[in-house]
Design a protein around this motif. Sequence first.
Motif, PDB file in Angstrom:
ATOM      1  N   GLN A 159       0.824  -1.491   0.329  1.00  0.00           N
ATOM      2  CA  GLN A 159       0.030   0.087   0.108  1.00  0.00           C
ATOM      3  C   GLN A 159       0.803   1.199   0.023  1.00  0.00           C
ATOM      4  O   GLN A 159       0.585   2.195  -0.704  1.00  0.00           O
ATOM      5  CB  GLN A 159      -0.999  -0.022   1.302  1.00  0.00           C
ATOM      6  CG  GLN A 159      -1.923  -1.126   1.240  1.00  0.00           C
ATOM      7  CD  GLN A 159      -1.401  -2.433   2.236  1.00  0.00           C
ATOM      8  OE1 GLN A 159      -0.007  -2.421   2.160  1.00  0.00           O
ATOM      9  NE2 GLN A 159      -2.280  -3.217   2.457  1.00  0.00           N
ATOM     10  N   GLU A 163      -0.523   2.955  -3.152  1.00  0.00           N
ATOM     11  CA  GLU A 163      -1.153   4.260  -2.825  1.00  0.00           C
ATOM     12  C   GLU A 163       0.049   5.476  -2.654  1.00  0.00           C
ATOM     13  O   GLU A 163      -0.097   6.401  -3.197  1.00  0.00           O
ATOM     14  CB  GLU A 163      -2.066   4.255  -1.596  1.00  0.00           C
ATOM     15  CG  GLU A 163      -2.857   5.400  -1.203  1.00  0.00           C
ATOM     16  CD  GLU A 163      -3.695   5.605  -0.122  1.00  0.00           C
ATOM     17  OE1 GLU A 163      -4.491   6.527   0.266  1.00  0.00           O
ATOM     18  OE2 GLU A 163      -3.854   4.360   0.425  1.00  0.00           O
ATOM     19  N   TRP A 164       0.996   5.135  -2.073  1.00  0.00           N
ATOM     20  CA  TRP A 164       1.823   6.106  -1.503  1.00  0.00           C
ATOM     21  C   TRP A 164       3.450   5.376  -2.050  1.00  0.00           C
ATOM     22  O   TRP A 164       3.746   4.485  -1.964  1.00  0.00           O
ATOM     23  CB  TRP A 164       2.018   6.226  -0.116  1.00  0.00           C
ATOM     24  CG  TRP A 164       0.756   7.240   0.038  1.00  0.00           C
ATOM     25  CD1 TRP A 164      -0.494   6.692   0.736  1.00  0.00           C
ATOM     26  CD2 TRP A 164       0.871   8.688   0.059  1.00  0.00           C
ATOM     27  NE1 TRP A 164      -1.297   7.719   1.017  1.00  0.00           N
ATOM     28  CE2 TRP A 164      -0.638   8.993   0.513  1.00  0.00           C
ATOM     29  CE3 TRP A 164       1.495   9.937   0.040  1.00  0.00           C
ATOM     30  CZ2 TRP A 164      -1.082  10.078   0.909  1.00  0.00           C
ATOM     31  CZ3 TRP A 164       1.103  10.995   0.168  1.00  0.00           C
ATOM     32  CH2 TRP A 164      -0.290  11.291   0.467  1.00  0.00           C
TER      33      TRP A 164
END
Length: 251
Positions: free
Chosen positions: A88, A164-165
């Motif tokens: 993630q 996501e990051w």
Amino acid sequence: MSDRMVEYGGAMDRLRPLFPKSHGKPRVDDRRVLSGIIFVNRNGLRWRDAPREYGPHKTLYNRWKRWNAMGVFIRMMEGLATGKAEPQTIMIDATYLKAHRTAFELRLKRGSGRLIGRTKGGMNTKLHAVTDRNGRPLDFFMTAGQISDYTGAVALLDSLPPAEWMLADRGYDADWFREALEEKGIKPCIPGRKSRAKPVKYDKRKYKRRHRIEIMFGRLKDWRRVATRYDRCPTVFFSAVCLAATVLFWL
């Protein structure tokens, strides 16, 4: 003898599908030989100095060379990371690995093909890495020591997992890199360089997790054969890095 063998709670069951298939005569015990290879790489020994519990040192060396040529140690890390990673949030960074004179002293077979370059700290190889949110390595790329971090970022960009990051330090603050991440649906959490006319906003709380990739590099360098490069052949050295990462983070 058992305390010197690979245990790791069923590790061999997970590794066995990644080994090449045996043809004809059954192979010498994979667990014993892999344990010997790990012992030699962790402690930076000559193959002939491997303890007798692991069997003939020529068997260890031949298996190491043959499996290295087949890319087995790279597949081991990639295969185990695929199912257990938590991507993630991912991180990218690079570190220097000092090259011993035995890795670069001969004057041709060296050069750029050996991925060793001169920096202020001497002769080095640079290891670029992408990790998951817990600092466990997902992918590596190796260059000569004087090569820019951007080169490693370009090489690793296409293989980035969905995330996501992306956390990175100021060395990766470039508009093209931020745009490339955003095209992949990844939000960059990268502080801006001090030379920027306009400050860059980033999530400082999330950025605090970036220390985990630094810890990962530190643990890799606990392995003697990784901390100092003795191998002239870059693929052999890269296999040692992948083996260390597999044992430390994925077993």
